[in-house]
Motif scaffolding. Structure first.
Motif, mmCIF file in Angstrom:
data_model
loop_
_atom_site.group_PDB
_atom_site.id
_atom_site.type_symbol
_atom_site.label_atom_id
_atom_site.label_comp_id
_atom_site.label_asym_id
_atom_site.label_seq_id
_atom_site.Cartn_x
_atom_site.Cartn_y
_atom_site.Cartn_z
ATOM 1 N N ILE A 65 51.388 35.208 38.255
ATOM 2 C CA ILE A 65 51.567 36.629 37.936
ATOM 3 C C ILE A 65 50.214 37.314 37.763
ATOM 4 O O ILE A 65 49.987 38.414 38.285
ATOM 5 N N ILE A 66 49.304 36.680 37.048
ATOM 6 C CA ILE A 66 47.975 37.264 36.822
ATOM 7 C C ILE A 66 47.256 37.470 38.153
ATOM 8 O O ILE A 66 46.711 38.539 38.425
ATOM 9 N N ARG A 67 47.259 36.439 38.990
ATOM 10 C CA ARG A 67 46.576 36.541 40.286
ATOM 11 C C ARG A 67 47.212 37.613 41.175
ATOM 12 O O ARG A 67 46.511 38.389 41.824
ATOM 13 N N GLU A 68 48.523 37.643 41.197
ATOM 14 C CA GLU A 68 49.228 38.615 42.026
ATOM 15 C C GLU A 68 48.913 40.037 41.568
ATOM 16 O O GLU A 68 48.615 40.913 42.386
ATOM 17 N N ASN A 72 46.775 42.793 43.689
ATOM 18 C CA ASN A 72 47.365 44.098 44.003
ATOM 19 C C ASN A 72 46.459 45.234 43.540
ATOM 20 O O ASN A 72 46.304 46.243 44.236
ATOM 21 N N LEU A 73 45.864 45.069 42.351
ATOM 22 C CA LEU A 73 44.937 46.076 41.831
ATOM 23 C C LEU A 73 43.760 46.260 42.784
ATOM 24 O O LEU A 73 43.389 47.387 43.118
ATOM 25 N N LEU A 74 43.175 45.161 43.234
ATOM 26 C CA LEU A 74 42.033 45.245 44.145
ATOM 27 C C LEU A 74 42.432 45.879 45.473
ATOM 28 O O LEU A 74 41.702 46.720 46.015
ATOM 29 N N GLU A 75 43.589 45.499 45.991
ATOM 30 C CA GLU A 75 44.037 46.031 47.286
ATOM 31 C C GLU A 75 44.306 47.526 47.226
ATOM 32 O O GLU A 75 44.051 48.245 48.197
ATOM 33 N N LEU A 116 43.664 31.057 31.204
ATOM 34 C CA LEU A 116 44.354 31.337 32.460
ATOM 35 C C LEU A 116 43.892 32.657 33.056
ATOM 36 O O LEU A 116 43.596 32.764 34.246
ATOM 37 N N PHE A 117 43.846 33.684 32.216
ATOM 38 C CA PHE A 117 43.449 35.024 32.643
ATOM 39 C C PHE A 117 42.025 34.987 33.182
ATOM 40 O O PHE A 117 41.738 35.502 34.256
ATOM 41 N N GLU A 118 41.146 34.349 32.437
ATOM 42 C CA GLU A 118 39.739 34.256 32.820
ATOM 43 C C GLU A 118 39.586 33.581 34.182
ATOM 44 O O GLU A 118 38.906 34.092 35.071
ATOM 45 N N ARG A 119 40.224 32.426 34.347
ATOM 46 C CA ARG A 119 40.095 31.677 35.596
ATOM 47 C C ARG A 119 40.693 32.448 36.772
ATOM 48 O O ARG A 119 40.072 32.556 37.835
ATOM 49 N N ALA A 120 41.883 33.004 36.582
ATOM 50 C CA ALA A 120 42.567 33.700 37.679
ATOM 51 C C ALA A 120 41.780 34.924 38.143
ATOM 52 O O ALA A 120 41.586 35.129 39.349
ATOM 53 N N VAL A 121 41.324 35.737 37.194
ATOM 54 C CA VAL A 121 40.596 36.953 37.552
ATOM 55 C C VAL A 121 39.242 36.608 38.160
ATOM 56 O O VAL A 121 38.859 37.134 39.208
ATOM 57 N N GLN A 122 38.518 35.700 37.537
ATOM 58 C CA GLN A 122 37.185 35.352 38.026
ATOM 59 C C GLN A 122 37.250 34.699 39.408
ATOM 60 O O GLN A 122 36.453 35.012 40.287
ATOM 61 N N GLU A 123 38.200 33.803 39.631
ATOM 62 C CA GLU A 123 38.315 33.149 40.936
ATOM 63 C C GLU A 123 38.732 34.128 42.033
ATOM 64 O O GLU A 123 38.246 34.051 43.160
ATOM 65 N N THR A 124 39.619 35.061 41.701
ATOM 66 C CA THR A 124 40.032 36.073 42.674
ATOM 67 C C THR A 124 38.851 36.975 43.016
ATOM 68 O O THR A 124 38.607 37.294 44.189
ATOM 69 N N LEU A 125 38.108 37.359 42.002
ATOM 70 C CA LEU A 125 36.923 38.187 42.192
ATOM 71 C C LEU A 125 35.872 37.443 43.025
ATOM 72 O O LEU A 125 35.303 38.001 43.972
ATOM 73 N N ALA A 126 35.627 36.185 42.714
ATOM 74 C CA ALA A 126 34.658 35.376 43.470
ATOM 75 C C ALA A 126 35.098 35.231 44.922
ATOM 76 O O ALA A 126 34.261 35.274 45.840
ATOM 77 N N GLY A 127 36.394 35.073 45.151
ATOM 78 C CA GLY A 127 36.909 34.960 46.521
ATOM 79 C C GLY A 127 36.654 36.223 47.328
ATOM 80 O O GLY A 127 36.277 36.152 48.506
#
Length: 199
Positions: A65-68, A72-75, A116-127
């Protein structure tokens, strides 16, 4: 056969949507640690087997859910053709600051999901940054610092600054903080990016 496959896919998507919706509602009512798989399946009106067919546990569900949501926010915030440039970097930083400001204003129980929040947001941002940097030059030899390392360092800088700013916004406005982060990043990476950093 194709019609049957489409029907199964539609049912699976509906089940996932109901599970996510139930989990979000329950999180708001009880908090992450108090929500059980049984609570989720009861609220979503699905059986436990259906839950486990899609998620191994509630941590994986939260991560999804966090990653999704963040993706979506970035897109929706960045131009579809965005890439490694000063203007896109500025927009990305501002988007993340607004995201954290909104989370604080709504008093989300993020502290329960910090890792969870930290990892999901940071990894999505790094990607995303890795994709942008990869478009600048596909030749790893052109880079003084490997693109993967640069993307993770820049993502942590943005993420960490956004966390600190959202907890103590009195330090400066969102525009000032955007400029501070952008300056710190670009003063270093513009010298490291092959050909410099485009406007």
């Amino acid at each position: 056969m194709e019609t049957q496959t489409k029907s199964i896919d539609r049912r699976a998507k509906r089940s996932v949507r109901l599970i996510k919706q139930a989990f979000i509602e329950l999180m708001g009512e009880k908090g992450f640690h108090s929500v059980t798989i049984q609570d989720i399946t009861d609220r979503a009106d699905v059986n436990r087997g259906t839950f486990y067919a899609h998620f191994p546990d509630k941590y994986a569900l939260a991560d999804s859910i966090i990653r999704e949501n963040f993706q979506n926010l970035l897109e929706t915030s960045l131009p579809p053709d965005s890439g490694w440039s000063r203007s896109n970097l500025r927009l990305l930083i501002r988007t993340i600051l607004l995201h954290f400001e909104d989370a604080c204003r709504r008093c989300y129980r993020i502290e329960e999901l910090d890792p969870l929040f930290e990892r999901a947001v940071q990894e999505t941002l790094a990607g995303l940054l890795m994709k942008w940097l990869g478009e600048v030059s596909s030749q790893e030899a052109d880079w003084r610092v490997p693109t993967k390392a640069m993307s993770f360092m820049v993502s942590w800088m943005i993420f960490g600054a956004a966390v600190e700013w959202s907890m103590a916004k009195s330090m400066c406005t969102i525009d000032q903080m955007t400029d501070h982060i952008l300056t710190l990043i670009t003063e270093g990476v513009s010298r490291l990016t092959p050909g410099g950093l485009a406007e």
